[in-house]
Design an enzyme around this catalytic site. Structure first.
Site, PDB file in Angstrom:
ATOM      1  N   GLY A   1       0.825  -1.192   0.000  1.00  0.00           N
ATOM      2  CA  GLY A   1       0.000   0.000   0.000  1.00  0.00           C
ATOM      3  C   GLY A   1       0.863   1.246   0.000  1.00  0.00           C
TER       4      GLY A   1
ATOM      5  N   PRO B   1       2.490   4.953   1.173  1.00  0.00           N
ATOM      6  CG  PRO B   1       4.392   6.181   0.663  1.00  0.00           C
ATOM      7  CD  PRO B   1       3.125   5.677   0.059  1.00  0.00           C
ATOM      8  N   GLY B   2       2.168   5.590   4.712  1.00  0.00           N
ATOM      9  CA  GLY B   2       1.332   6.202   5.725  1.00  0.00           C
ATOM     10  C   GLY B   2      -0.005   5.536   5.964  1.00  0.00           C
ATOM     11  CB  VAL B   3      -2.026   2.955   4.315  1.00  0.00           C
ATOM     12  CG1 VAL B   3      -2.255   3.898   3.167  1.00  0.00           C
ATOM     13  CG2 VAL B   3      -1.010   1.877   3.941  1.00  0.00           C
ATOM     14  N   GLY B   4      -0.395   2.650   7.455  1.00  0.00           N
ATOM     15  CA  GLY B   4      -0.358   1.872   8.684  1.00  0.00           C
ATOM     16  C   GLY B   4       0.137   0.452   8.527  1.00  0.00           C
ATOM     17  CE  LYS B   5       3.383  -0.181   3.394  1.00  0.00           C
ATOM     18  NZ  LYS B   5       2.976   1.232   3.294  1.00  0.00           N
ATOM     19  CB  THR B   6       5.372  -0.184  10.064  1.00  0.00           C
ATOM     20  OG1 THR B   6       6.037  -0.113   8.790  1.00  0.00           O
ATOM     21  CG2 THR B   6       6.369  -0.596  11.131  1.00  0.00           C
TER      22      THR B   6
ATOM     23  CB  SER C   1      -6.169   4.564 -16.658  1.00  0.00           C
ATOM     24  OG  SER C   1      -5.375   5.588 -16.084  1.00  0.00           O
TER      25      SER C   1
ATOM     26  CE  LYS D   1      -7.309   5.182 -12.402  1.00  0.00           C
ATOM     27  NZ  LYS D   1      -7.263   4.414 -13.667  1.00  0.00           N
TER      28      LYS D   1
END
Length: 773
Positions: A348, A350-355, A671, A714
């Site tokens: 995902g 950056p900053g979406v909370g993976k870690t 696209s 989108k």
């Protein structure tokens, strides 16, 4: 003939033998007393099971010896010591027990006195074997040699058998042999077997003695070495360190034997070295690593689904697919312990909370957490370690993380796995192939440790921003879970539940000292952040808390209320401008949809015409794929001029210029194909495009609309910009199900298969409507 019977345990009386006995059982004492009152004759019979204290008639052998009591000595304990002399063998015909003692009816067995050549040869054989036995045995008394001077064959065999340290059953077999030849044969067989056993014992004793001599020699030499080291002044440190290493090894339970032997060998090597030598330092460091690794230590994991679900919901909002996958894994593991730990890859922006999600999974499963960042790693030795021959060698990051965790089943986070690179030092992604394969990693080999370590209990989670930079073999070993960017509503919920309370707490404030309404948080999200995650949002909220803290300290007034009106005093003027839908229909202007690193966005595609020779100009930092899409749309329009209502021969008299604003930002991808084709048709035909319609899709030379990626991002961007209708390829209709319900209700999402359908919906006719309504 009836005689009182006395059972024997573990001892036999042979004819012509004088034997001392101890008698303590009540019945035996009564039988002795009865015999003393009569003619001093007793029948001695061995019992079959020596553990029985009160044997019955069936527990006794059927051959015994009639003996005469020569002497009786009363003991203070109530028992008696007697000396008896065996007289003759006898068969036991019947045994009676009247409760006080046992009596037996016996039949005497006569001895053979005929001395044949065969019997004489057997006597010589028995005597020779007995001599060998006496010579090799250390338990034989000196008077045992008297047996070699006996001329009577029966007495010879009895005397030898009585002298041997053998089982009672074997002696009883000799006693039951009535013929002299048979008896001598049995005694010779017993002697031969006993001599073999003595030889085996002698060999074993020799080996033990040699081992003891070697051990004593090593001890002596070691003491000498210690004395020399003591003279050199470095003995105390070396002795204490070796003892400490051995104590640490002894404390490691259930350690595999190869590993234990390896450590013992290294300790012995270190003991023979001078403590100040360079090699001793290398061996000492190696031993520290081997002894610190959790070879058998396993942390207790949590298998409660309700507890795990509560922890995941407490730490993170949304992320339903990831939470469901973890709960499924815990559910299966609670039913079967054979399930191998999954290899998850969280992908995902950056900053979406993976870690932080990986950290929450560790807390939910009860595992210890280890994080290793792989960003910029170029050396294979970072994963597998260096060989000990190199100066400053160390284990790889995997073994280092296991040692840090202190257990062999932690949650291991391999962060930024897509940022690895390869050069002349090797390919670290290739080294990860074994680590991330559940079928291989139970024997993971680190170059430094040189011993296989079991990684099958480790739960590996990797994170990445994109997938295209991860090698295909490595990607094949992982289960991909995509974490898309957050919607505005999700960001607002995260800010309310997690980010704002955390920032208030971290800045030393309490909720009563600074307040921000839901409307303020929404304004910060819309006007001050442009990202797929919430990292920048948290920084902006932290800025508000810092300024509020300063105001409270300076003015001593609280609470500080943050409103939409005074928000610029905390964060300055809004820094983010979002594209909004056009207010009126224009020819040659189409709203397209795109996906960026910070989520979805809309973009205006402008086309203008000018006199020329049919040239196509493309500007706005368009990539090769995007330029090819524009040319494909242009070719379709040229081949269908009449059908599309564009001027005939425009490709010879008119030039087209396609421009995508924000020209400093690179743009690429297929696209925008139908959006650019629609803009060209609109500019050439003069028909305006509906301003409330946005679209995405790839175009072919036949005008077909092909599916594209990032549909969710989108459509969310279109929702933010106030778009009413979104056109997407028909094969992307399943992606609409991932959208929040409120977004699906507020937008008209239409699927299209061909460019003609797009034009019918978007181009405005003279009456102001789409050509087909």
């Amino acid at each position: 003939m009836d005689l009182p019977l006395l059972p024997l345990r573990g001892v036999l009386v042979f004819p012509s033998m004088v034997v001392p006995l101890e008698i303590g059982r009540k019945k035996s004492l009564n039988a002795l007393e009865h015999a003393m009152l009569a003619d001093r004759s007793l029948l001695f019979v061995a019992q079959k099971d020596t553990r029985q204290d009160d044997p019955g008639p069936d527990d006794l052998y059927r051959v015994g010896v009639v003996a005469e009591v020569k002497q009786v000595l009363k003991m203070p304990t109530g028992g008696s010591k007697v000396v008896v002399e065996g007289l003759t063998r006898c068969r036991v015909l019947d045994v009676r027990d009247d409760g006080e003692f046992m009596t037996a009816e016996v039949e005497a067995v006569g001895e053979e006195t005929t001395l044949t050549d065969e019997v004489e040869a057997l006597m010589h054989t028995a005597v020779d074997l007995f001599e060998v036995y006496i010579k090799n045995s250390r338990k034989m008394p000196g008077e045992a040699a008297v047996a070699m001077n006996i001329d009577d064959p029966g007495r010879l065999s009895d005397t030898i058998c009585a002298s041997l340290d053998i089982r009672t059953q074997e002696k009883q077999e000799v006693l039951e042999a009535f013929g002299a030849a048979d008896r001598l044969t049995r005694v010779s067989d017993i002697l031969s077997r006993q001599i073999e056993l003595l030889e085996i014992e002698k060999r074993i004793s020799g080996r033990v003695r040699r081992q003891m001599e070697r051990t004593q020699k090593e001890y002596y030499l070691r003491e000498q070495l210690k004395a020399i080291q003591r003279e050199l002044g470095d003995a105390d440190e070396g002795e204490g360190e070796i003892d400490d290493l051995r104590a640490r090894l002894d404390a490691m339970e259930d350690l595999a034997e190869p590993v234990r032997e390896k450590i013992e060998r290294e300790i012995s090597r270190l003991q023979r070295m001078t403590p100040t030598s360079a090699e001793a330092v290398v061996v000492r460091t190696y031993l520290d690593w081997l002894l610190d690794l959790p070879w058998t230590t396993v942390s207790e994991t949590v298998l409660s689904l309700a507890e795990a679900e509560q922890i995941l919901d407490e730490d993170h909002f949304g992320l339903k697919p990831v939470k469901e996958r973890i709960l499924e894994y815990l559910a299966v593991q609670s039913l079967s312990s054979e399930l191998k730990s999954p290899i998850l890859c969280l992908v995902g922006p950056p900053g979406v909370g993976k870690t932080s999600l990986a950290r929450s999974i560790a807390r939910a499963t009860g595992r210890r957490f280890v994080r290793v960042s792989l960003g910029g790693v170029r050396d294979e030795a970072e994963i597998r370690g260096h060989r000990r021959t190199y100066v400053g060698a160390m284990p790889g990051r995997i073994i280092q993380g296991i040692r840090q965790a202190g257990a062999k089943n932690p949650l291991f986070l391999l962060d930024e796995v897509d940022k690895m690179a390869a050069d002349f030092r090797g390919d670290p992604s290739a080294a990860l192939l074994e680590v991330l394969d559940p079928e291989q990693n139970q024997h993971f080999s680190d170059h430094y440790i040189e011993m296989p370590f079991d990684l099958s209990g480790v739960m590996f989670i990797t994170t990445a921003n994109v997938l295209h930079s991860i090698p295909r073999p490595l990607l094949d070993r992982m289960e991909i879970i995509t974490i898309p960017g957050y919607t505005e509503e999700e960001k607002l919920a995260i800010a309310e539940r997690y980010l704002w309370p955390r920032q208030v707490r971290q800045h030393g404030l309490v909720a009563e000292q600074v307040t921000a309404s839901r409307r303020v948080l929404a304004h910060v999200i819309a006007q001050y952040t442009r990202e797929a995650g919430v990292r920048q949002l948290e920084r902006e909220l932290g800025t508000i808390c810092r300024k509020a803290a300063r105001r409270i300290v300076e003015t001593k007034k609280a609470p500080v209320r943050v409103t939409v009106q005074n928000l610029p005093r905390f964060l300055g003027q809004p820094r983010v401008r979002h594209w909004a839908a056009e207010e009126e229909a224009q020819a040659g202007v189409v709203t397209g949809l795109a996906v960026t690193d910070v989520g979805g966005d809309i973009m205006a595609i402008e086309v203008t015409t000018m006199p020329g020779k049919g040239r196509l100009t493309l500007t706005g930092m368009l990539g090769d794929v995007m330029q090819e899409s524009a040319r494909a749309g242009f070719s379709y329009i040229r081949s269908h001029q009449t059908h599309l209502g564009v001027p005939q021969g425009f490709d010879e008299t008119t030039d087209l210029h396609i421009h995508v604003p924000e020209g400093a930002i690179p743009k690429d991808g297929p696209s925008a194909g139908i959006a650019m084709a629609t803009a060209m048709v609109s500019a050439l035909s003069g028909r305006a495009v509906r301003p409330d319609v946005a679209m995405t899709g790839e175009i072919t030379l036949r005008g077909r609309v092909l599916p594209v990626g990032g549909i969710k991002e989108k459509i969310l961007a279109a929702h933010r910009a106030g778009i009413a209708t979104v056109l997407i390829p028909e094969k992307n209709h399943r992606d609409v199900e991932e959208l929040p319900a409120n977004v699906r209700r507020s937008l008209s999402i239409q699927t299209v298969r061909h460019l003609d359908e797009v034009l019918n919906i978007t181009l405005v006719s003279e009456d102001g409507h789409g050509e087909k309504g």
